[in-house]
Design an enzyme around this catalytic site. Structure first.
Site, PDB file in Angstrom:
ATOM      1  N   VAL A   1       8.854  11.510   4.888  1.00 52.34           N
ATOM      2  CA  VAL A   1       8.108  12.263   3.875  1.00 52.34           C
ATOM      3  C   VAL A   1       6.747  12.625   4.459  1.00 52.34           C
ATOM      4  O   VAL A   1       6.071  11.779   5.063  1.00 52.34           O
ATOM      5  CB  VAL A   1       7.953  11.441   2.582  1.00 52.34           C
ATOM      6  CG1 VAL A   1       7.124  12.202   1.550  1.00 52.34           C
ATOM      7  CG2 VAL A   1       9.333  11.097   2.015  1.00 52.34           C
TER       8      VAL A   1
ATOM      9  N   GLN B   1      12.980   7.281   8.093  1.00 51.94           N
ATOM     10  CA  GLN B   1      13.178   7.787   9.447  1.00 51.94           C
ATOM     11  C   GLN B   1      11.897   7.768  10.261  1.00 51.94           C
ATOM     12  O   GLN B   1      11.940   7.739  11.499  1.00 51.94           O
ATOM     13  CB  GLN B   1      13.740   9.207   9.424  1.00 51.94           C
ATOM     14  CG  GLN B   1      14.088   9.742  10.828  1.00 51.94           C
ATOM     15  CD  GLN B   1      14.391  11.210  10.847  1.00 51.94           C
ATOM     16  OE1 GLN B   1      15.195  11.683  10.059  1.00 51.94           O
ATOM     17  NE2 GLN B   1      13.739  11.950  11.737  1.00 51.94           N
TER      18      GLN B   1
ATOM     19  N   SER C   1       0.777   4.206   5.445  1.00 51.06           N
ATOM     20  CA  SER C   1      -0.309   3.441   4.823  1.00 51.06           C
ATOM     21  C   SER C   1      -1.566   3.497   5.661  1.00 51.06           C
ATOM     22  O   SER C   1      -2.686   3.475   5.142  1.00 51.06           O
ATOM     23  CB  SER C   1       0.131   1.990   4.616  1.00 51.06           C
ATOM     24  OG  SER C   1       1.264   1.919   3.787  1.00 51.06           O
TER      25      SER C   1
ATOM     26  N   TYR D   1       0.852  -1.181   0.000  1.00 47.26           N
ATOM     27  CA  TYR D   1       0.000   0.000   0.000  1.00 47.26           C
ATOM     28  C   TYR D   1       0.896   1.242   0.000  1.00 47.26           C
ATOM     29  O   TYR D   1       0.875   2.067   0.917  1.00 47.26           O
ATOM     30  CB  TYR D   1      -0.981   0.017   1.165  1.00 47.26           C
ATOM     31  CG  TYR D   1      -2.280   0.702   0.788  1.00 47.26           C
ATOM     32  CD1 TYR D   1      -3.204   0.052  -0.026  1.00 47.26           C
ATOM     33  CD2 TYR D   1      -2.557   1.991   1.192  1.00 47.26           C
ATOM     34  CE1 TYR D   1      -4.371   0.676  -0.420  1.00 47.26           C
ATOM     35  CE2 TYR D   1      -3.727   2.628   0.800  1.00 47.26           C
ATOM     36  CZ  TYR D   1      -4.629   1.961  -0.003  1.00 47.26           C
ATOM     37  OH  TYR D   1      -5.785   2.598  -0.402  1.00 47.26           O
TER      38      TYR D   1
ATOM     39  N   HIS E   1       3.140   4.618  -0.621  1.00 46.53           N
ATOM     40  CA  HIS E   1       2.907   6.060  -0.685  1.00 46.53           C
ATOM     41  C   HIS E   1       4.221   6.742  -1.043  1.00 46.53           C
ATOM     42  O   HIS E   1       5.245   6.074  -1.298  1.00 46.53           O
ATOM     43  CB  HIS E   1       2.326   6.587   0.626  1.00 46.53           C
ATOM     44  CG  HIS E   1       3.115   6.190   1.843  1.00 46.53           C
ATOM     45  ND1 HIS E   1       4.402   6.648   2.098  1.00 46.53           N
ATOM     46  CD2 HIS E   1       2.819   5.378   2.893  1.00 46.53           C
ATOM     47  CE1 HIS E   1       4.840   6.154   3.231  1.00 46.53           C
ATOM     48  NE2 HIS E   1       3.911   5.368   3.741  1.00 46.53           N
TER      49      HIS E   1
ATOM     50  N   HIS F   1       7.526   5.606   0.631  1.00 47.98           N
ATOM     51  CA  HIS F   1       8.156   4.431   0.037  1.00 47.98           C
ATOM     52  C   HIS F   1       8.827   4.788  -1.295  1.00 47.98           C
ATOM     53  O   HIS F   1       9.958   4.357  -1.568  1.00 47.98           O
ATOM     54  CB  HIS F   1       7.104   3.346  -0.240  1.00 47.98           C
ATOM     55  CG  HIS F   1       6.394   2.832   0.962  1.00 47.98           C
ATOM     56  ND1 HIS F   1       5.058   3.072   1.190  1.00 47.98           N
ATOM     57  CD2 HIS F   1       6.823   2.081   2.004  1.00 47.98           C
ATOM     58  CE1 HIS F   1       4.689   2.476   2.309  1.00 47.98           C
ATOM     59  NE2 HIS F   1       5.742   1.870   2.835  1.00 47.98           N
TER      60      HIS F   1
END
Length: 316
Positions: free
Chosen positions: A196, A168, A206, A37, A39, A42
């Site tokens: 992020v 992180q 997710s 899933y 985002h 990733h």
């Protein structure tokens, strides 16, 4: 059908054959382990791997060993077709590299002895990283890091990556894996990418998909409260940990009194030593401020809660 051109490996033997071919050609292999899933968090790690390595592999595996019986294993979001399309769309900026393959094993492939969710009923080999697994997430979820360390060890044994990429946002996970790689003499470099965030500052996860728009907007207070605490420290280096914690707790409660704080803690990153409440932060050591907060999935419906984690570093 997935609609993606990316090669999908479902069997350990197949990806090992692919990896041996990379060895023969002297190609570096970057690896991004995920639970799917995907985002932008990733994808930022995937982009970094594409820039750094000749070949990039991604795993998508929802690891049951890191879920307790009461946690959201069955509800955890899954959409392999969507994930493959996202990965297929990524091209490195200057080297025109794409993801070479995705490893999506079954649970039985990864856990031949089986893996009941109750740790007392589990059999087989597991990896425990003592000393940095018991704090923070490990205190709230005692089985968690044994599950993480075990599955990452298995994945590293299968893929044998040159470099593996983590985020992180899961900083304790990164610390655990670095210690594991060092102590078990694993020949893989660990690269940790910055968290992020969306435009509000909320760390991408997710599990954010569980939240209503209203709650997701309110949840940006997690990041804002940590940043405000860091500014308070910069303004007064003698401020105590207790004072900073209280500031964060009050700020979160002021936004939504249904937000339930699991923990707010300050730890030094080298060994995850806790800073006691009457302590001040030692500027000579890197310190991480971490929190975990349970938020309602919606303010208007009784549809459960989601546990969000986040952290920022206090660097010298």
């Amino acid at each position: 059908m997935t609609g993606s051109a990316i090669r999908v490996f479902r069997q350990i033997g197949d990806i090992r054959t692919f990896r041996r071919d990379c060895w023969m050609k002297n190609l570096s292999v970057g690896f991004v382990p995920t639970m799917g899933y995907l985002h932008e968090g990733h994808l930022s790690l995937v982009k970094k791997s594409l820039e750094d390595n000749d070949v990039t592999l991604v795993s998508i595996f929802v690891n049951p060993a890191q879920f307790a019986p009461t946690e959201d294993l069955d509800a955890y979001p899954r959409n392999l077709g969507r994930d493959l399309q996202l990965l297929d769309s990524i091209v490195s900026d200057d080297k025109l590299r794409r993801v070479a393959g995705v490893f999506t094993p079954s649970v039985s492939e990864m856990y031949p002895s089986g893996i009941p969710l109750d740790p007392s009923k589990q059999e087989g080999a597991f990896v425990t990283v003592a000393g940095v697994s018991e704090q923070l997430e490990g205190q709230s979820r005692p089985q968690f890091f044994r599950g993480v360390a075990t599955v990452v060890t298995k994945l590293f044994n299968i893929v044998q990556p040159t470099i593996a990429y983590f985020g992180q946002k899961d900083i304790q996970q990164s610390i655990v894996i670095r210690r594991m790689v060092s102590d078990l003499l694993v020949d893989t470099k660990i690269d940790v990418g910055a968290t992020v965030r969306d435009q509000t500052g909320l760390a991408l996860s997710s599990r954010n998909s569980y939240l209503s728009d209203e709650v997701r907007s309110q949840a940006c207070v997690l990041y804002r409260s940590m940043m405000d605490a860091r500014q308070a420290f910069l303004n007064d280096k003698s401020v105590t940990v207790a004072s900073l914690k209280s500031q964060i707790q009050n700020q979160i409660a002021s936004v939504n009194d249904k937000f339930t704080i699991d923990y707010v803690e300050f730890n030094y990153t080298d060994n995850l030593e806790y800073l006691v409440d009457n302590a001040t932060i030692d500027e000579a050591r890197e310190c991480v401020l971490s929190l975990a907060v349970r938020v309602p999935n919606s303010n208007t419906e009784n549809v459960g809660t989601t546990r969000l984690i986040d952290n920022i570093l206090f660097k010298k």
